[in-house]
Design an enzyme around this catalytic site. Sequence first.
Site, PDB file in Angstrom:
ATOM      1  N   ARG A 128      81.823  33.985 -63.349  1.00  0.00           N
ATOM      2  CA  ARG A 128      80.644  33.972 -64.215  1.00  0.00           C
ATOM      3  C   ARG A 128      79.356  33.846 -63.414  1.00  0.00           C
ATOM      4  NH1 ARG A 128      78.983  36.757 -67.228  1.00  0.00           N
ATOM      5  NH2 ARG A 128      81.092  36.759 -68.083  1.00  0.00           N
TER       6      ARG A 128
ATOM      7  N   LYS B  90      55.148  37.011 -62.772  1.00  0.00           N
ATOM      8  CA  LYS B  90      55.802  36.658 -64.037  1.00  0.00           C
ATOM      9  C   LYS B  90      57.315  36.721 -63.836  1.00  0.00           C
ATOM     10  CE  LYS B  90      51.944  38.212 -66.890  1.00  0.00           C
ATOM     11  NZ  LYS B  90      51.471  39.174 -67.910  1.00  0.00           N
TER      12      LYS B  90
ATOM     13  N   LYS C 162      40.720  36.116 -61.003  1.00  0.00           N
ATOM     14  CA  LYS C 162      40.966  36.523 -62.385  1.00  0.00           C
ATOM     15  C   LYS C 162      39.897  35.949 -63.303  1.00  0.00           C
ATOM     16  CE  LYS C 162      44.933  37.800 -63.474  1.00  0.00           C
ATOM     17  NZ  LYS C 162      46.313  37.890 -64.024  1.00  0.00           N
TER      18      LYS C 162
ATOM     19  N   GLU D 246      39.514  40.862 -60.716  1.00  0.00           N
ATOM     20  CA  GLU D 246      39.835  41.465 -62.010  1.00  0.00           C
ATOM     21  C   GLU D 246      38.544  41.742 -62.783  1.00  0.00           C
ATOM     22  OE1 GLU D 246      43.034  39.752 -64.705  1.00  0.00           O
ATOM     23  OE2 GLU D 246      41.215  39.147 -65.781  1.00  0.00           O
TER      24      GLU D 246
ATOM     25  N   ASP E  79      41.648  45.543 -65.837  1.00  0.00           N
ATOM     26  CA  ASP E  79      42.513  44.862 -66.795  1.00  0.00           C
ATOM     27  C   ASP E  79      42.301  45.365 -68.225  1.00  0.00           C
ATOM     28  OD1 ASP E  79      44.443  42.810 -67.444  1.00  0.00           O
ATOM     29  OD2 ASP E  79      42.784  41.688 -68.333  1.00  0.00           O
TER      30      ASP E  79
END
Length: 285
Positions: A101, A136, A168, A197, A218
């Site tokens: 597994r 992410k 950002k 960004e 963006d």
Amino acid sequence: MASELHFDVNEFVRRVLAEDLGSGGDVTSNATIAADARFTAELAAREPITVAGLDIAAAFFRALDGEVRIDRPVGDGECVEAGTVLMRLGGNARAMLSAERSALNTLQHLSGIATLTRRYVDAIAGTGATLLDTRKTVPGLRLLEKYASRMGGADNHRMRLDDGVLIKDNHIAVAGGVAAAVRAAKAANTGFAVQVEVDRVEQIAEALDAGADRLLLDNMPPPVLRKAVALIAGRVPLEASGGVNLDTIRAIAETGVDYISVGRITQSAPAVDIGMDYSVPSRAG
């Protein structure tokens, strides 16, 4: 793979097996399978996939049976059809059942990322745009997941916060604007190119005048991206991000951007179907 990633495979395997085996081990296999029984088995794709994670899958079996025989007819990064044998095994039956597994979970997850990534790469083929992954990722699995995205044909974006400057929207808000944030980053002399960004065309001149080395465009729709590409005219590399999926990525790539970053290739990739089938066990002589 481990040396390429600077990844401690043995530590990962120990941790995952400990999670699955607990303190008592595989009580079912120990109760039903003779200690000297041996199995042969095959891991096979049950759908078309791009393979990633074979080294780690093999490490699970080796961790519980140091003498296990392993043959791998294919390698990571290969695109295979349903029914393709990915790995053949021969060894102690209890050990193979106990490792199954953990090995499959890892191989199915990483191959799922590679398979979805390959779909995105194929969708932009011929446009000149390069697919990038993002940060992410599942906590603790970033190195593996970014490796899998590379096996699918993407390039890696930042691996961590310490290996690149990416300003950002929240940085911009705190710093007092695009120009202020870029100038501060340039003055810090980090040794990294400064990427910023922007979400409006009007911010582009401000970013470039302040010394930005690369722009992240963006959530701009293709008509706006084309306008941005024309305005920048090759002065700095351009990356598009936001709202990217398999239905939209081709149009985004055809605007002329250099890179497209997609979080869902690591964040939302479904596991692929890989099975492990055993032959009838025999007693050791």
